[in-house]
Structures are given as structure tokens and as C-alpha cells.
Write a protein that holds these residues in place. Structure first.
Motif, PDB file in Angstrom:
ATOM      1  N   HIS A  24       0.716  -1.269   0.153  1.00  0.00           N
ATOM      2  CA  HIS A  24       0.131  -0.015  -0.032  1.00  0.00           C
ATOM      3  C   HIS A  24       0.923   1.127   0.036  1.00  0.00           C
ATOM      4  O   HIS A  24       2.000   1.325   0.807  1.00  0.00           O
ATOM      5  CB  HIS A  24      -1.043   0.044   1.402  1.00  0.00           C
ATOM      6  CG  HIS A  24      -1.732  -1.083   1.161  1.00  0.00           C
ATOM      7  ND1 HIS A  24      -1.619  -2.443   1.196  1.00  0.00           N
ATOM      8  CD2 HIS A  24      -3.331  -1.015   1.220  1.00  0.00           C
ATOM      9  CE1 HIS A  24      -2.653  -3.119   1.559  1.00  0.00           C
ATOM     10  NE2 HIS A  24      -3.683  -2.175   1.383  1.00  0.00           N
ATOM     11  N   CYS A  69       2.728  -0.590   4.501  1.00  0.00           N
ATOM     12  CA  CYS A  69       2.368   0.661   4.045  1.00  0.00           C
ATOM     13  C   CYS A  69       3.378   1.627   3.980  1.00  0.00           C
ATOM     14  O   CYS A  69       3.866   1.998   5.206  1.00  0.00           O
ATOM     15  CB  CYS A  69       0.866   1.380   4.827  1.00  0.00           C
ATOM     16  SG  CYS A  69       0.280   2.785   3.806  1.00  0.00           S
ATOM     17  N   ARG A 117      -5.828   6.666   8.621  1.00  0.00           N
ATOM     18  CA  ARG A 117      -5.732   5.534   9.486  1.00  0.00           C
ATOM     19  C   ARG A 117      -6.393   4.386   8.759  1.00  0.00           C
ATOM     20  O   ARG A 117      -6.067   3.246   9.127  1.00  0.00           O
ATOM     21  CB  ARG A 117      -6.347   6.059  10.905  1.00  0.00           C
ATOM     22  CG  ARG A 117      -5.452   6.940  11.461  1.00  0.00           C
ATOM     23  CD  ARG A 117      -5.455   7.106  13.028  1.00  0.00           C
ATOM     24  NE  ARG A 117      -4.943   6.015  13.565  1.00  0.00           N
ATOM     25  CZ  ARG A 117      -5.494   5.188  14.662  1.00  0.00           C
ATOM     26  NH1 ARG A 117      -6.476   5.680  15.340  1.00  0.00           N
ATOM     27  NH2 ARG A 117      -4.973   4.150  15.234  1.00  0.00           N
ATOM     28  N   SER A 168      -2.038   3.804  17.465  1.00  0.00           N
ATOM     29  CA  SER A 168      -2.000   2.296  17.201  1.00  0.00           C
ATOM     30  C   SER A 168      -1.054   1.853  18.514  1.00  0.00           C
ATOM     31  O   SER A 168      -1.536   0.573  18.897  1.00  0.00           O
ATOM     32  CB  SER A 168      -1.555   1.941  15.974  1.00  0.00           C
ATOM     33  OG  SER A 168      -0.241   2.191  15.832  1.00  0.00           O
ATOM     34  N   ALA A 186      -4.778   0.710   8.176  1.00  0.00           N
ATOM     35  CA  ALA A 186      -5.619  -0.402   8.873  1.00  0.00           C
ATOM     36  C   ALA A 186      -5.786  -1.471   7.859  1.00  0.00           C
ATOM     37  O   ALA A 186      -5.725  -2.626   8.055  1.00  0.00           O
ATOM     38  CB  ALA A 186      -6.895   0.139   9.369  1.00  0.00           C
ATOM     39  N   ALA A 187      -6.079  -0.943   6.629  1.00  0.00           N
ATOM     40  CA  ALA A 187      -6.601  -1.904   5.557  1.00  0.00           C
ATOM     41  C   ALA A 187      -5.386  -2.857   5.041  1.00  0.00           C
ATOM     42  O   ALA A 187      -5.165  -3.870   5.119  1.00  0.00           O
ATOM     43  CB  ALA A 187      -7.141  -1.192   4.130  1.00  0.00           C
ATOM     44  N   ARG A 214      -2.626  -3.044   7.121  1.00  0.00           N
ATOM     45  CA  ARG A 214      -2.288  -4.214   8.143  1.00  0.00           C
ATOM     46  C   ARG A 214      -3.283  -5.454   8.199  1.00  0.00           C
ATOM     47  O   ARG A 214      -3.048  -6.703   8.429  1.00  0.00           O
ATOM     48  CB  ARG A 214      -2.668  -3.502   9.441  1.00  0.00           C
ATOM     49  CG  ARG A 214      -1.524  -2.703  10.047  1.00  0.00           C
ATOM     50  CD  ARG A 214      -1.614  -2.282  11.408  1.00  0.00           C
ATOM     51  NE  ARG A 214      -0.428  -1.478  11.812  1.00  0.00           N
ATOM     52  CZ  ARG A 214      -0.555  -0.119  12.336  1.00  0.00           C
ATOM     53  NH1 ARG A 214      -1.665   0.361  12.246  1.00  0.00           N
ATOM     54  NH2 ARG A 214       0.548   0.468  12.381  1.00  0.00           N
ATOM     55  N   SER A 215      -4.523  -5.046   7.988  1.00  0.00           N
ATOM     56  CA  SER A 215      -5.475  -6.228   8.014  1.00  0.00           C
ATOM     57  C   SER A 215      -5.242  -7.306   6.705  1.00  0.00           C
ATOM     58  O   SER A 215      -5.730  -8.350   6.957  1.00  0.00           O
ATOM     59  CB  SER A 215      -6.852  -5.846   8.041  1.00  0.00           C
ATOM     60  OG  SER A 215      -7.165  -5.318   6.631  1.00  0.00           O
ATOM     61  N   ALA A 216      -4.538  -6.630   5.730  1.00  0.00           N
ATOM     62  CA  ALA A 216      -4.417  -7.566   4.607  1.00  0.00           C
ATOM     63  C   ALA A 216      -2.922  -8.176   4.735  1.00  0.00           C
ATOM     64  O   ALA A 216      -2.430  -8.872   3.798  1.00  0.00           O
ATOM     65  CB  ALA A 216      -4.292  -6.794   3.374  1.00  0.00           C
ATOM     66  N   ASN A 217      -2.589  -8.136   5.968  1.00  0.00           N
ATOM     67  CA  ASN A 217      -0.902  -8.750   6.172  1.00  0.00           C
ATOM     68  C   ASN A 217       0.099  -7.958   5.181  1.00  0.00           C
ATOM     69  O   ASN A 217       0.997  -8.317   4.939  1.00  0.00           O
ATOM     70  CB  ASN A 217      -0.890 -10.148   6.101  1.00  0.00           C
ATOM     71  CG  ASN A 217      -1.458 -10.687   7.372  1.00  0.00           C
ATOM     72  OD1 ASN A 217      -1.644 -10.183   8.615  1.00  0.00           O
ATOM     73  ND2 ASN A 217      -2.085 -11.730   7.055  1.00  0.00           N
TER      74      ASN A 217
END
Length: 170
Positions: free
Chosen positions: A15, A73, A60, A95, A64-65, A67-70
Motif C-alpha cells: 500500500h 504501507c 488511518r 496504534s 488499517a486496511a 495491516r488487515s491484509a498482512n
């Protein structure tokens, strides 16, 4: 470096968050071909610009997207000092629930002492820290800018934490 797609792939960046808009926009077609998600935000690096008020929620959410997709960014702007700096500092502070000065020290060790020199951005970061209960302990009075309270009960009255404390520590 945000435009170097090969380097981004090497560093496993999934990202790219550009907070300088057109001024720092990367190669969209190359990003897409590499499977890199991009968010471009038009923001100004000017005193008084409400960077966090206008853009922190979107930034954010994008981080967060990732992070949630491993994923990973990369947050960037033109110089990597103010716009991206305040976003990264705010994200790390919120965080990881770290005190604002600890976060700024960390970021300055990574980016240099010029990091976050836009005073209104620093003020908004301190205001966010105050709102979130993340001011941390009062800085030691190591600088002439950090004057202890005076008077009969000076040791009992804490000096209010001010945004300039960020600059005074470095």
C-alpha cells in the motif's frame, strides 16, 4: 523512493499512501501492475493547514486496511518531513498508545531533527495526544525553552505541556 516500484516490491510494500497529492503522485499504472494499492490525498504543507483534522481518519483507515491484509504501507509526501511525518507520528502514537514525545523522538531518530518542523502540525499532534491521554510525562527542563514554574509552590504546580516541547527536546 515511492516511485521506485521495484524497490517497493523488494521491501514488500503493498500500500502507498501519498499525502501530497499531485505533487508526489507515483506511477499509477506501475503500482496497479505490481498489485500495490494507492491512496492519494491532496494536502498542503502550510502553517495552519488542518492536516490531522481533515485527513487522519482516511489515512488511518488506509493503513488499517494494509495491516488487515498482512501488508505494508509506505506513507510519503514530497520531502517526508511534515505531511507524512505527522500522519506517521499520529498513527504510531495512537496504534501503539505511546506518549507523543516518545513517538517524535523515535521518528526524529529515523528521519532527522528536521522531522515535523511545521509548528501547526506539531500543535495538532499534541492536541491529539492530550485528547487521547498520551501526553506522557512532562519533559525534563533541559532547554532554555522549558522553564520550570516559579513561586511559593512551584514544585507542586506542573508546567502545562506545550507543542514547543517537541522542538525543545532536539
Amino acid at each position: 523512493r515511492a516511485h521506485d516500484v521495484a524497490l517497493l516490491r523488494e521491501r514488500q510494500i503493498t500500500h502507498v499512501l501519498n499525502v501530497a497529492g499531485r505533487a508526489a503522485q507515483g506511477p499509477a499504472a506501475e503500482y496497479e501492475a505490481a498489485g500495490i494499492n494507492v491512496l492519494n490525498i491532496e494536502a498542503d504543507d502550510e502553517e495552519g493547514y488542518p492536516m490531522l483534522a481533515r485527513h487522519l481518519a482516511d489515512c488511518r483507515g488506509f493503513i488499517a486496511a494494509a495491516r488487515s491484509a498482512n501488508g505494508r504501507c509506505l506513507v510519503h509526501c514530497v520531502a517526508g518531513i511534515n505531511r507524512s511525518g505527522v500522519v506517521v507520528a499520529a498513527e504510531k502514537m495512537l496504534s501503539e498508545r505511546l506518549p507523543v514525545l516518545e513517538v517524535v523522538r523515535h521518528c526524529r531518530r529515523q528521519r532527522g531533527n528536521i522531522f515535523l518542523c511545521n509548528e501547526s502540525f506539531a500543535e495538532s499532534l499534541v492536541a491529539l495526544a492530550r485528547k487521547e491521554g498520551l501526553l506522557g510525562p512532562e519533559p525534563e527542563p533541559e532547554s532554555a525553552l522549558l522553564q520550570p514554574a516559579t513561586g511559593d509552590h512551584a514544585s507542586e504546580r506542573p508546567r502545562p505541556f506545550k507543542p514547543r516541547d517537541i522542538k525543545a527536546l532536539f
